[in-house]
Design a protein around this motif. Sequence first.
Motif, short mmCIF file in Angstrom:
data_model
loop_
_atom_site.label_atom_id
_atom_site.label_comp_id
_atom_site.label_asym_id
_atom_site.label_seq_id
_atom_site.Cartn_x
_atom_site.Cartn_y
_atom_site.Cartn_z
N LYS A 46 11.92 39.16 39.28
CA LYS A 46 10.57 38.63 39.11
C LYS A 46 10.22 38.49 37.63
N GLN A 103 9.04 36.25 52.62
CA GLN A 103 8.36 37.17 51.71
C GLN A 103 8.85 36.98 50.27
N GLU A 113 6.70 35.21 47.02
CA GLU A 113 6.50 35.92 45.75
C GLU A 113 7.06 35.10 44.59
N GLU A 138 4.66 32.29 43.77
CA GLU A 138 3.50 32.80 43.03
C GLU A 138 3.80 32.94 41.54
#
Length: 123
Positions: free
Chosen positions: A26, A49, A53, A56
């Motif tokens: 991330k 999921q 993420e 985003e």
Amino acid sequence: LESPCATAERDRLRDPVENLQWELAKKHLAFGFTVILENGFWPEEERTQYACEAIELGAKIELHYVAAPDFATLWARVQQRNHSSAGGPFVMTELELQEAWAIFQPPTQQELEFYDEWDRVQI
């Protein structure tokens, strides 16, 4: 084959290692880097999921997966890998593969359309 102690240790470490990998991934995605994750992602909910993420964080998302026509074909491939140096220290048992196969949800066309790009390799 792996000893029961090695299997227990691998299972104990799996979640913490995968969580650490995702946290690092991330951070890289936030900087605009390309990241490749290979965690199995057997159920659709898990794939979604991670994809959400990543979105985003502004990332494009891709899904590349290997499709086996049946369990026997997949088990034959896993056995090949288990007995080759490509398998490394990780050996997957038939029981482990059966458990994973039981929760596997092949991507539907609707799911695939969610991704920016996707690819399926048939074995």
